[in-house]
Scaffold this motif. Structure first.
Motif, short mmCIF file in Angstrom:
data_model
loop_
_atom_site.label_atom_id
_atom_site.label_comp_id
_atom_site.label_asym_id
_atom_site.label_seq_id
_atom_site.Cartn_x
_atom_site.Cartn_y
_atom_site.Cartn_z
N THR A 24 0.83 -1.20 0.00
CA THR A 24 0.00 0.00 0.00
C THR A 24 0.87 1.25 0.00
OG1 THR A 24 -0.05 0.18 2.41
CG2 THR A 24 -1.72 -1.25 1.38
N LEU A 25 0.21 2.39 0.04
CA LEU A 25 0.92 3.67 0.13
C LEU A 25 1.52 3.90 1.52
CD1 LEU A 25 -1.52 5.93 -1.93
CD2 LEU A 25 0.80 5.20 -2.57
N LYS A 26 1.19 3.05 2.49
CA LYS A 26 1.78 3.18 3.83
C LYS A 26 3.30 3.09 3.78
CE LYS A 26 -2.16 1.30 6.33
NZ LYS A 26 -2.66 0.17 7.13
N LEU A 27 3.83 2.30 2.86
CA LEU A 27 5.28 2.19 2.72
C LEU A 27 5.87 3.55 2.34
CD1 LEU A 27 7.68 0.23 2.83
CD2 LEU A 27 7.34 -0.16 0.39
N GLY A 28 5.21 4.24 1.44
CA GLY A 28 5.65 5.58 1.05
C GLY A 28 5.56 6.56 2.19
N ASP A 29 4.51 6.45 2.99
CA ASP A 29 4.38 7.32 4.16
C ASP A 29 5.55 7.12 5.11
OD1 ASP A 29 1.98 8.25 3.13
OD2 ASP A 29 0.75 6.94 4.39
N LEU A 30 5.96 5.88 5.33
CA LEU A 30 7.11 5.60 6.20
C LEU A 30 8.39 6.16 5.59
CD1 LEU A 30 6.31 1.95 7.32
CD2 LEU A 30 6.28 4.01 8.75
N ALA A 31 8.54 6.03 4.28
CA ALA A 31 9.72 6.57 3.61
C ALA A 31 9.77 8.08 3.77
CB ALA A 31 9.72 6.19 2.13
N ALA A 32 8.63 8.73 3.59
CA ALA A 32 8.57 10.19 3.70
C ALA A 32 8.86 10.66 5.13
CB ALA A 32 7.21 10.70 3.24
N LYS A 33 8.51 9.84 6.08
CA LYS A 33 8.71 10.21 7.48
C LYS A 33 10.17 10.03 7.92
CE LYS A 33 6.56 9.43 11.98
NZ LYS A 33 5.56 8.66 12.71
N TYR A 34 10.84 9.00 7.38
CA TYR A 34 12.16 8.66 7.91
C TYR A 34 13.32 8.70 6.91
CZ TYR A 34 9.51 6.91 11.88
OH TYR A 34 8.67 6.81 12.96
N ILE A 35 13.04 8.57 5.61
CA ILE A 35 14.15 8.34 4.68
C ILE A 35 14.29 9.44 3.62
CG2 ILE A 35 15.06 6.73 2.96
CD1 ILE A 35 14.33 4.56 4.76
N VAL A 36 13.21 9.80 2.99
CA VAL A 36 13.27 10.80 1.92
C VAL A 36 12.74 12.14 2.42
CG1 VAL A 36 13.07 9.06 0.10
CG2 VAL A 36 11.01 10.16 0.95
N ASP A 37 12.91 13.16 1.60
CA ASP A 37 12.46 14.49 2.00
C ASP A 37 10.96 14.65 1.84
OD1 ASP A 37 13.34 16.85 3.14
OD2 ASP A 37 13.54 17.88 1.22
N GLY A 38 10.38 13.95 0.87
CA GLY A 38 8.94 14.05 0.68
C GLY A 38 8.43 13.06 -0.34
N LEU A 39 7.14 12.79 -0.25
CA LEU A 39 6.49 11.90 -1.19
C LEU A 39 5.12 12.48 -1.48
CD1 LEU A 39 6.52 8.19 -1.50
CD2 LEU A 39 4.29 9.23 -1.22
N GLU A 40 4.84 12.64 -2.76
CA GLU A 40 3.56 13.21 -3.18
C GLU A 40 2.88 12.24 -4.15
OE1 GLU A 40 1.99 17.03 -5.83
OE2 GLU A 40 4.10 16.81 -5.38
N VAL A 41 1.63 11.90 -3.86
CA VAL A 41 0.87 11.06 -4.78
C VAL A 41 0.33 11.98 -5.88
CG1 VAL A 41 -1.10 9.52 -5.06
CG2 VAL A 41 0.26 9.43 -2.95
N ILE A 42 0.79 11.78 -7.10
CA ILE A 42 0.38 12.59 -8.24
C ILE A 42 -0.95 12.09 -8.79
CG2 ILE A 42 1.04 13.35 -10.57
CD1 ILE A 42 2.90 14.42 -8.37
#
Length: 155
Positions: A24-42
């Motif tokens: 799911t997109l939860k993986l992206g949420d975790l990445a945005a919180k801890y690893i990358v600067d941001g994640l945006e669903v286009i």
């Protein structure tokens, strides 16, 4: 020049529970919180065709890329995404695909653990073959660690 990289780790939760994050997109949420600067669903809701823009922290060598989910198979618990803009494509890569697979652990009691495998497949133009060394599984290993810690804390 085609190449693959992969890493597999054991997680002490059921495959179904792990898939609730990895599929799911939860993986992206975790990445945005801890690893990358941001994640945006286009575009999309996490299924096939979803496009996300991932912005990296300064100094990472890549400012951003957009990826498209090409496979989300809830039955086999497999998700694939390909970079469609920016990132590695700017360095001569013609393909950069990431695959997440969650499988029951055959060496443990049913439902008590699973195996999480991440694979990168890439192809680089011959004239940019030296850039193949830029391909790395390290960010995904870090993401698996964060996701796995999240899964263990939420049991």
């Amino acid at each position: 020049m085609f190449g693959t990289l992969s890493e597999e780790v054991e997680v002490k939760v059921s495959a179904d529970k792990a898939w609730q994050v990895y599929g799911t997109l939860k993986l992206g949420d975790l990445a945005a919180k801890y690893i990358v600067d941001g994640l945006e669903v286009i575009e999309g809701d996490g299924g096939v065709g979803t496009i996300v823009k991932i912005t990296f922290k300064p100094g990472s060598g890549i400012s951003y890329y957009k990826e498209k989910f090409t496979t989300v198979d809830n039955e086999r618990r497999v998700k694939e995404a390909e970079i469609i803009e920016g990132g590695y494509l700017d360095f001569g890569f013609t393909l950069y695909r990431v695959r997440f697979e969650v499988k029951d652990n055959p060496n443990d009691e049913p439902g008590s653990s699973c195996l999480m495998k991440t694979t990168i497949e890439y192809d680089v133009k011959e004239e940019d073959a030296a850039n193949a060394s830029l391909a790395t599984i390290d960010p995904f290993v870090a993401l698996m660690k964060v996701a796995n810690e999240h899964l263990l804390c939420s049991t």
